[in-house]
Design a protein around this motif. Structure first.
Motif, PDB file in Angstrom:
ATOM      1  N   MET A 104       0.821  -1.217   0.000  1.00 58.70           N
ATOM      2  CA  MET A 104       0.000   0.000   0.000  1.00 58.70           C
ATOM      3  C   MET A 104       0.856   1.267   0.000  1.00 58.70           C
ATOM      4  SD  MET A 104      -3.144  -0.738  -0.135  1.00 58.70           S
ATOM      5  CE  MET A 104      -4.076  -2.239  -0.186  1.00 58.70           C
ATOM      6  N   GLY A 322      -4.031   8.293   0.116  1.00 55.73           N
ATOM      7  CA  GLY A 322      -2.574   8.476   0.220  1.00 55.73           C
ATOM      8  C   GLY A 322      -2.161   9.881   0.598  1.00 55.73           C
ATOM      9  N   VAL A 353      -3.121   2.930   3.519  1.00 55.51           N
ATOM     10  CA  VAL A 353      -2.654   3.900   2.529  1.00 55.51           C
ATOM     11  C   VAL A 353      -2.438   5.259   3.202  1.00 55.51           C
ATOM     12  CG1 VAL A 353      -3.282   5.118   0.414  1.00 55.51           C
ATOM     13  CG2 VAL A 353      -3.770   2.693   0.631  1.00 55.51           C
TER      14      VAL A 353
END
Lengths: 375, 115
Positions: A104, A322, A353
């Motif tokens: 991830m 992210g 993430v």
């Protein structure tokens, strides 16, 4: 009568710029109280903006001198407040979900695209690269990193950068969903991902902060202060023998620093510094950074899906987590997954993430410093 | 005043573009390296744990259990509860308490069967 006039003499110093800053301070307080947007920072910043723009005969005296002193100690002096806040943040983060699925991390890197895209765009508007780079770091979606980088680069726009960074972090639930929907199809948003939670040993959790610090020291030496303090906080959490220190870092230390950080930033919110057309441009560029960050993460997930077999495909929405805004971004993606299909649970993926985004944003901040030659 | 400075032209924008491309590439490389290190670290830990278990003078299994830090879903003990239901329950608790999942500690989830 003379005494009465003396009491009212400050009226003569009131200018429209002061009133405008009171309104801005009021808006920040309103956003914090009524909308609960990053209240821990926007409230002190809003009140600080009012304090810094009270009419006085001599600018920089009285309460303004106190706030300026806080700025000297807490930010000017080796960026102390943002670094100490990172100890608290590190103690709050559980890297377990990321360690159980390290792939991830790719999305943490992908979602930093907004920083570098904005760096280029900002360089069109701002002649000095240090300002363009400081504005770009709003895309790190991480207040302490933004303060640290802007200060290290000696940017002229620290206050608007701070306001933009924290405002957009608070606005993640409003900014990200439309961008995610724009970049994905209904079919993609319905993709279910199996969570295979693997056991992560205590040793791994203890070694992780140490190893990360060492790797970052090699790749982005200028980020060592940030990552070092973040990982120190995490080590306090994970070592298992300093629970009271970890609790203090997560609660007392983080809250104490947050109180002073917000009001200290207001030292740079004086009308003559803040009321400029550049402030509006910075707010606009900050939004661009957040939007492009989100798109970067989603697009990389879509790209990876081209090579993944059926059944192993990723829900591209997790890429959007992210950006570093932790844990809001992870929760936004999770909620969007549930809205599409009430049995689609993306939380563990999106949080993985999201924490990788925290590390990536610090590395990106360090790289910006290295590339721009921070002090 | 910005936009009017001669410094805007040419070199600054070119520098910014190079810095942007280079920076993004290095962030990727750094994170991929970190990912590889974490994967290797994880695998070596699993291998070490297996070797430890296979050794004749093994420590009581409860010690191994204690050695894992609590806090993530991967460490939750499930008794007659499917993964999916467990994930659902944890998400509901996180939602209702208004706290992120990583701040909550689930030790075990057990189905209470009606007699």
């Amino acid at each position: 009568m003379e005494v009465f006039m003396k009491l009212l003499e400050n009226f003569q110093y009131i200018q429209w710029q002061h009133v405008a800053m009171w309104v801005i301070g009021g808006i920040l307080i309103y956003m914090a109280v009524a909308k609960e947007m990053e209240p821990t920072l926007l409230l002190p910043m809003g009140f600080g903006a009012i304090l810094m723009n009270l009419p006085v005969a001599e600018v920089g005296t009285g309460v303004q001198a106190v706030i300026n002193a806080l700025f000297s100690i807490g930010i000017d002096y080796h960026e102390l407040f943002p670094l100490l806040l990172f100890v608290g943040i590190g103690a709050m983060i559980d890297f377990g979900p990321l360690l159980s699925n390290p792939k991830m991390m790719i999305f943490g890197a992908a979602a930093q695209f907004g920083i570098f895209f904005t760096l280029f765009v900002a360089s069109i508007f701002f002649p000095e690269l240090k300002d363009a780079a400081s504005i770009a770091i709003i895309g790190a979606a991480d207040g302490p990193t933004a303060i640290y980088v802007a200060k290290m680069l000696g940017s002229n726009y620290i206050a608007p950068i701070m306001v933009a960074a924290y405002s957009y972090m608070a606005l993640v639930p409003l900014v990200q969903p439309p961008v995610i929907r724009l970049c994905t199809t209904k079919k993609e948003r319905l993709i279910k991902m199996k969570y295979e939670g693997k056991d992560v040993s205590r040793t791994t959790k203890i070694l992780f902060p140490i190893v990360v610090t060492m790797i970052v020291a090699v790749f982005a030496p200028d980020a060592v202060a940030l990552i070092g303090f973040l990982m120190f906080g995490n080590l306090l959490r994970e070592c298992g023998v300093t629970n009271s220190l970890s609790d203090t870092a997560q609660n007392v230390l983080a809250n104490l620093i947050t109180i002073f950080l917000g009001i200290t930033i207001a030292a740079r919110m004086r009308a003559e510094e803040f009321l400029q057309i550049e402030t509006l441009i910075i707010m606009g560029l900050g939004l661009v950074a957040f939007v492009v960050d989100t798109m970067g993460g989603v697009m990389i997930a879509k790209l990876m899906n081209l090579f993944l077999p059926e059944g192993k495909k990723l829900n591209p929405m997790i890429g959007a987590a992210g950006i570093s805004a932790f844990p809001m971004s992870g929760r936004v993606v999770h909620k969007m997954g549930l809205e599409e299909d009430s049995s689609n649970f993306l939380l563990m993926h999106s949080i993985s993430v999201n924490v990788s985004g925290q590390i990536a944003s610090v590395i990106a901040g360090g790289l910006i410093l290295a590339l721009m030659g921070g002090k | 005043m910005f936009l009017a400075s001669p410094a805007v032209e040419g070199i600054s924008k070119a520098d910014a573009l190079v810095a942007a491309i280079l920076g993004y590439a290095v962030v990727f490389v750094g994170l991929i390296l970190l990912m590889i290190v974490v994967i290797i670290l994880g695998k070596s830990m699993v291998k070490a744990a297996k070797t430890k278990k296979e050794a004749p003078a093994t420590v009581a299994p409860t010690v191994t259990d204690d050695a894992t830090a609590p806090g993530s879903a991967g460490e939750v003990k499930l008794y007659d509860v499917p993964d999916r239901t467990a994930a659902m329950l944890m998400a509901i608790v996180a939602e209702k308490t208004g706290r992120p999942l990583n701040e909550l500690r689930f030790k075990s989830i057990k189905e209470v069967k009606e007699v």
